[in-house]
Design an enzyme around this catalytic site. Structure first.
Site, PDB file in Angstrom:
ATOM      1  N   LYS A  13       0.811  -1.195   0.000  1.00 35.37           N
ATOM      2  CA  LYS A  13       0.000   0.000   0.000  1.00 35.37           C
ATOM      3  C   LYS A  13       0.859   1.266   0.000  1.00 35.37           C
ATOM      4  O   LYS A  13       0.421   2.330  -0.415  1.00 35.37           O
ATOM      5  CB  LYS A  13      -0.885   0.015   1.249  1.00 35.37           C
TER       6      LYS A  13
ATOM      7  N   GLU B 289       7.777   1.911  -6.028  1.00 29.72           N
ATOM      8  CA  GLU B 289       7.841   1.487  -4.628  1.00 29.72           C
ATOM      9  C   GLU B 289       8.015   2.712  -3.738  1.00 29.72           C
ATOM     10  O   GLU B 289       8.520   3.749  -4.182  1.00 29.72           O
ATOM     11  CB  GLU B 289       9.023   0.512  -4.476  1.00 29.72           C
TER      12      GLU B 289
ATOM     13  N   ASP C 278      14.516  -0.744   1.693  1.00 28.29           N
ATOM     14  CA  ASP C 278      15.197  -0.872   2.977  1.00 28.29           C
ATOM     15  C   ASP C 278      16.356  -1.852   2.810  1.00 28.29           C
ATOM     16  O   ASP C 278      17.447  -1.471   2.398  1.00 28.29           O
ATOM     17  CB  ASP C 278      14.199  -1.330   4.041  1.00 28.29           C
ATOM     18  N   THR C 279      16.143  -3.119   3.063  1.00 31.39           N
ATOM     19  CA  THR C 279      17.216  -4.100   2.856  1.00 31.39           C
ATOM     20  C   THR C 279      17.399  -4.411   1.370  1.00 31.39           C
ATOM     21  O   THR C 279      18.480  -4.806   0.943  1.00 31.39           O
ATOM     22  CB  THR C 279      16.909  -5.418   3.583  1.00 31.39           C
ATOM     23  N   GLY C 280      16.355  -4.257   0.594  1.00 34.67           N
ATOM     24  CA  GLY C 280      16.395  -4.603  -0.824  1.00 34.67           C
ATOM     25  C   GLY C 280      15.897  -6.004  -1.124  1.00 34.67           C
ATOM     26  O   GLY C 280      15.688  -6.374  -2.287  1.00 34.67           O
ATOM     27  N   LYS C 281      15.674  -6.805  -0.087  1.00 34.45           N
ATOM     28  CA  LYS C 281      15.244  -8.196  -0.295  1.00 34.45           C
ATOM     29  C   LYS C 281      13.855  -8.274  -0.924  1.00 34.45           C
ATOM     30  O   LYS C 281      13.596  -9.110  -1.788  1.00 34.45           O
ATOM     31  CB  LYS C 281      15.262  -8.947   1.038  1.00 34.45           C
TER      32      LYS C 281
END
EC number: 2.4.2.8
Length: 218
Positions: A69, A134, A138-141
């Protein structure tokens, strides 16, 4: 190949702005530390990102894929600027939208376990230029997981635009193609970024206070 810009880099010692300088909903007055990125600055940066997107992707049908969201505000504003460029250009291209919903946060921590909990039929992405939009990397995961999923449908091109990229030791090293702001390792809310579904109704990107975290903890 276009050189990736880090976006507007906000330093680790950036103090932000006093809440009293802006219009903040009263129900959040005790839950925020500072305004970190004012709404007007977000909009100005988004306008430039729209130009960068069209320069790099504007030669073929674009499918804009919104990550719900948290991405919906940035998505809507970015597309408004892209559409304005498109209708005022001598060479315009068709553009369609799709949505996907992911879940990877509980409280203020990325769980590392990304779940796709909603979305349209992604087979429509085949052969298209896909722009994934997006709110924050953050981590990219999470984005790596989504990219793996999207590429299964053989799009012509996949690019990622993220309003925010966080500098964090937990990062796997992933960097999006279009970046609004690179920020310190702080948990931020507002402009549709949430903390357990709260704060999406803020116009500005703000730093949540410890009081706010405790108040809205899951």
């Amino acid at each position: 190949m276009a050189t990736r810009s880090p976006g507007v880099v906000i330093s680790d010692d950036e103090p932000g702005y006093d809440l009293d300088l802006f219009c903040i909903p009263n129900h959040y007055a005790e839950d925020l530390e500072r305004v970190f990125i004012p709404h007007g600055l977000i909009m100005d940066r988004t306008e430039r990102l729209a130009r960068d997107v069209m320069k790099e992707m504007g030669g073929h049908h674009i499918v804009a894929l919104c990550v719900l969201k948290g991405g919906y505000k940035f998505f809507a504003d970015l597309l408004d600027y892209i559409k304005a460029l498109n209708r005022n250009s001598d060479r315009s291209i068709p553009m369609t939208v799709d949505f996907i919903r992911l879940k990877s946060y509980c409280n203020d921590q990325s769980t590392g376990d990304t779940k796709v909990i909603g979305g349209d039929d992604l087979s429509t992405l085949t052969g298209k230029n896909v722009l994934i939009v997006e709110d924050i990397i953050d981590t990219g995961k999470t984005m790596q997981t989504l990219l793996s999923l999207v590429r299964q449908y053989n799009p012509k091109m996949v690019k990622v635009a993220s309003l925010l990229v966080k500098r964090t030791p937990r990062s796997v090293g992933y960097k999006p193609d279009f970046v609004g702001f690179e920020i310190p390792d702080k948990f931020v809310v507002g402009y549709a970024l949430d903390y357990n579904e709260y704060f999406r109704d803020l116009n500005h990107v703000c730093v949540i206070s410890e009081t706010g975290k405790a108040k809205y903890k899951a």
